[in-house]
Design a protein around this motif. Sequence first.
Motif, PDB file in Angstrom:
ATOM      1  N   ASN A  12      -0.431  -2.148 -19.828  1.00 43.43           N
ATOM      2  CA  ASN A  12      -2.112  -1.810 -19.525  1.00 43.43           C
ATOM      3  C   ASN A  12      -3.059  -1.126 -20.822  1.00 43.43           C
ATOM      4  O   ASN A  12      -3.658  -0.105 -20.249  1.00 43.43           O
ATOM      5  N   MET A  13      -2.529  -1.164 -21.525  1.00 41.24           N
ATOM      6  CA  MET A  13      -3.827  -1.081 -22.913  1.00 41.24           C
ATOM      7  C   MET A  13      -5.536  -0.684 -22.079  1.00 41.24           C
ATOM      8  O   MET A  13      -5.474  -1.310 -22.154  1.00 41.24           O
ATOM      9  N   SER A  14      -5.487   0.771 -23.434  1.00 37.56           N
ATOM     10  CA  SER A  14      -7.182   1.015 -23.388  1.00 37.56           C
ATOM     11  C   SER A  14      -7.290   1.549 -24.718  1.00 37.56           C
ATOM     12  O   SER A  14      -6.365   1.418 -26.263  1.00 37.56           O
ATOM     13  N   PRO A  15      -8.443   1.386 -24.786  1.00 36.36           N
ATOM     14  CA  PRO A  15      -9.029   2.217 -26.583  1.00 36.36           C
ATOM     15  C   PRO A  15      -8.363   2.956 -26.933  1.00 36.36           C
ATOM     16  O   PRO A  15      -7.929   3.324 -28.006  1.00 36.36           O
ATOM     17  N   GLU A  16      -8.115   3.965 -25.632  1.00 39.97           N
ATOM     18  CA  GLU A  16      -7.550   5.145 -25.675  1.00 39.97           C
ATOM     19  C   GLU A  16      -5.742   4.847 -26.781  1.00 39.97           C
ATOM     20  O   GLU A  16      -5.334   6.023 -26.791  1.00 39.97           O
ATOM     21  N   ARG A  31      -0.194  -1.048 -36.416  1.00 36.29           N
ATOM     22  CA  ARG A  31      -1.258   0.279 -36.578  1.00 36.29           C
ATOM     23  C   ARG A  31      -1.497  -1.486 -35.727  1.00 36.29           C
ATOM     24  O   ARG A  31      -1.700  -2.398 -35.517  1.00 36.29           O
ATOM     25  N   LEU A  32      -2.154  -0.706 -34.280  1.00 35.62           N
ATOM     26  CA  LEU A  32      -2.419  -1.244 -32.474  1.00 35.62           C
ATOM     27  C   LEU A  32      -4.124  -0.613 -32.713  1.00 35.62           C
ATOM     28  O   LEU A  32      -4.186   0.289 -33.028  1.00 35.62           O
ATOM     29  N   THR A  33      -4.715  -1.502 -32.159  1.00 34.88           N
ATOM     30  CA  THR A  33      -6.398  -1.792 -32.539  1.00 34.88           C
ATOM     31  C   THR A  33      -6.700  -2.652 -30.692  1.00 34.88           C
ATOM     32  O   THR A  33      -6.011  -3.553 -30.258  1.00 34.88           O
ATOM     33  N   VAL A  34      -7.026  -1.902 -29.947  1.00 35.01           N
ATOM     34  CA  VAL A  34      -7.233  -2.542 -28.620  1.00 35.01           C
ATOM     35  C   VAL A  34      -9.399  -2.392 -28.301  1.00 35.01           C
ATOM     36  O   VAL A  34      -9.093  -1.390 -28.472  1.00 35.01           O
ATOM     37  N   VAL A  35      -9.296  -3.285 -27.891  1.00 34.30           N
ATOM     38  CA  VAL A  35     -10.423  -3.218 -27.916  1.00 34.30           C
ATOM     39  C   VAL A  35     -11.479  -3.895 -26.355  1.00 34.30           C
ATOM     40  O   VAL A  35     -10.029  -4.811 -25.400  1.00 34.30           O
ATOM     41  N   GLN A  88       9.969  -2.698 -39.036  1.00 36.73           N
ATOM     42  CA  GLN A  88       9.160  -2.018 -37.575  1.00 36.73           C
ATOM     43  C   GLN A  88       8.005  -3.679 -37.538  1.00 36.73           C
ATOM     44  O   GLN A  88       7.887  -4.087 -38.510  1.00 36.73           O
ATOM     45  N   LYS A  89       8.139  -4.346 -36.598  1.00 39.63           N
ATOM     46  CA  LYS A  89       7.231  -6.120 -36.356  1.00 39.63           C
ATOM     47  C   LYS A  89       6.588  -4.866 -35.318  1.00 39.63           C
ATOM     48  O   LYS A  89       6.835  -4.969 -33.705  1.00 39.63           O
ATOM     49  N   PRO A  90       5.470  -6.101 -34.467  1.00 40.88           N
ATOM     50  CA  PRO A  90       4.355  -6.922 -35.552  1.00 40.88           C
ATOM     51  C   PRO A  90       3.775  -5.498 -37.082  1.00 40.88           C
ATOM     52  O   PRO A  90       3.600  -3.715 -36.015  1.00 40.88           O
ATOM     53  N   SER A  91       3.570  -5.204 -37.579  1.00 35.62           N
ATOM     54  CA  SER A  91       2.416  -4.248 -38.649  1.00 35.62           C
ATOM     55  C   SER A  91       1.581  -4.109 -38.441  1.00 35.62           C
ATOM     56  O   SER A  91       1.267  -3.148 -37.936  1.00 35.62           O
ATOM     57  N   ARG A  92       0.679  -4.890 -37.385  1.00 37.82           N
ATOM     58  CA  ARG A  92      -0.391  -4.290 -36.800  1.00 37.82           C
ATOM     59  C   ARG A  92      -1.045  -5.712 -36.042  1.00 37.82           C
ATOM     60  O   ARG A  92      -0.309  -6.807 -35.807  1.00 37.82           O
ATOM     61  N   ASP A  93      -1.504  -5.120 -34.671  1.00 38.47           N
ATOM     62  CA  ASP A  93      -2.367  -6.203 -33.918  1.00 38.47           C
ATOM     63  C   ASP A  93      -3.829  -5.767 -33.405  1.00 38.47           C
ATOM     64  O   ASP A  93      -3.854  -4.579 -33.463  1.00 38.47           O
ATOM     65  N   ILE A  94      -4.797  -6.849 -32.795  1.00 38.63           N
ATOM     66  CA  ILE A  94      -4.905  -6.211 -32.318  1.00 38.63           C
ATOM     67  C   ILE A  94      -5.347  -6.972 -30.758  1.00 38.63           C
ATOM     68  O   ILE A  94      -4.802  -7.900 -30.611  1.00 38.63           O
ATOM     69  N   CYS A  95      -5.585  -6.569 -29.408  1.00 37.59           N
ATOM     70  CA  CYS A  95      -4.754  -6.508 -28.659  1.00 37.59           C
ATOM     71  C   CYS A  95      -6.467  -6.694 -27.215  1.00 37.59           C
ATOM     72  O   CYS A  95      -6.933  -5.304 -27.752  1.00 37.59           O
ATOM     73  N   GLN A  96      -6.802  -6.929 -26.020  1.00 41.87           N
ATOM     74  CA  GLN A  96      -7.431  -7.081 -25.267  1.00 41.87           C
ATOM     75  C   GLN A  96      -6.581  -5.641 -24.566  1.00 41.87           C
ATOM     76  O   GLN A  96      -5.841  -5.519 -24.641  1.00 41.87           O
ATOM     77  N   ARG A  97      -7.539  -4.903 -24.027  1.00 45.09           N
ATOM     78  CA  ARG A  97      -7.721  -4.358 -22.563  1.00 45.09           C
ATOM     79  C   ARG A  97      -6.868  -4.537 -22.025  1.00 45.09           C
ATOM     80  O   ARG A  97      -7.336  -5.602 -21.639  1.00 45.09           O
ATOM     81  N   GLY A  98      -5.833  -4.188 -21.440  1.00 45.14           N
ATOM     82  CA  GLY A  98      -5.265  -4.441 -19.600  1.00 45.14           C
ATOM     83  C   GLY A  98      -4.015  -5.370 -19.945  1.00 45.14           C
ATOM     84  O   GLY A  98      -3.149  -5.480 -18.901  1.00 45.14           O
ATOM     85  N   THR A  99      -3.735  -5.877 -21.811  1.00 42.66           N
ATOM     86  CA  THR A  99      -3.060  -6.027 -22.040  1.00 42.66           C
ATOM     87  C   THR A  99      -1.550  -5.149 -22.174  1.00 42.66           C
ATOM     88  O   THR A  99      -1.532  -4.290 -22.628  1.00 42.66           O
TER      89      THR A  99
END
Lengths: 112, 114
Positions: free
Chosen positions: B82-86, B110-114, B6-17
């Motif tokens: 359309n990601m949100s922190p939730e 592991r997804l983190t939305v900021v 599975q990939k990516p293993s983790r990412d930090i993304c901006q909200r709305g993307t």
Amino acid sequence: ELKVEQNPLFLSMQEGKNYTIYCNYSTTSDRLYWYRQDPGKSLESLFVLLSNGAVKQEGRLMASLDTKARLSTLHITAAVHDLSATYFCAVTYGGSQGNLIFGKGTKLSVKP
Amino acid sequence: SAVISQKPSRDICQRGTSLTIQCQVDSQVTMMFWYRQQPGQSLTLIATANQGSEATYESGFVIDKFPISRPNLTFSTLTVSNMSPEDSSIYLCSTNARGFGEAFFGQGTRLTVV
């Protein structure tokens, strides 16, 4: 609606002690799984239980299944620190081996 | 056992993307599954993906938010739109490799939305 209830949700044990985690499910299911999850990691398959009375053992862990009571147990014998993790039970539904309903998990902490 | 990458293993993304997660199995499988694990929670099935047909979504999950592709018997993608922190969670793909009687899981994203 199929529900899976696990208890306890948190378990703090001393090394060398024995304990049992319980998993109840609400309707008939084809199979029951036990998984281990370490922090930040994926799920590691521990046991798959297919039939009433099934018992499987691996090291200090032993799992059993009573389909009539809709109950599975995961028994820990002489706990060691390396067993600290979160343990999930899950059952299949909808006739598929991959549609799983998970319990909430039991966070096990084994202290020296 | 089946090996699931599975990939990516983790990412930090901006909200709305949007983020697309890929899942590759080392053997041909009929069904692939996508799960979400919110922080400190258990796993919840998002959808089931069969090759050659539309994915089947569980209650509370919709295709517009979580579009899924299944172009062949060894690969699937899940997009979180359309990601949100939730949406910050671990997303896992799974399969019931034929003949093994088990459900195997990828290492998770592991997804983190900021």
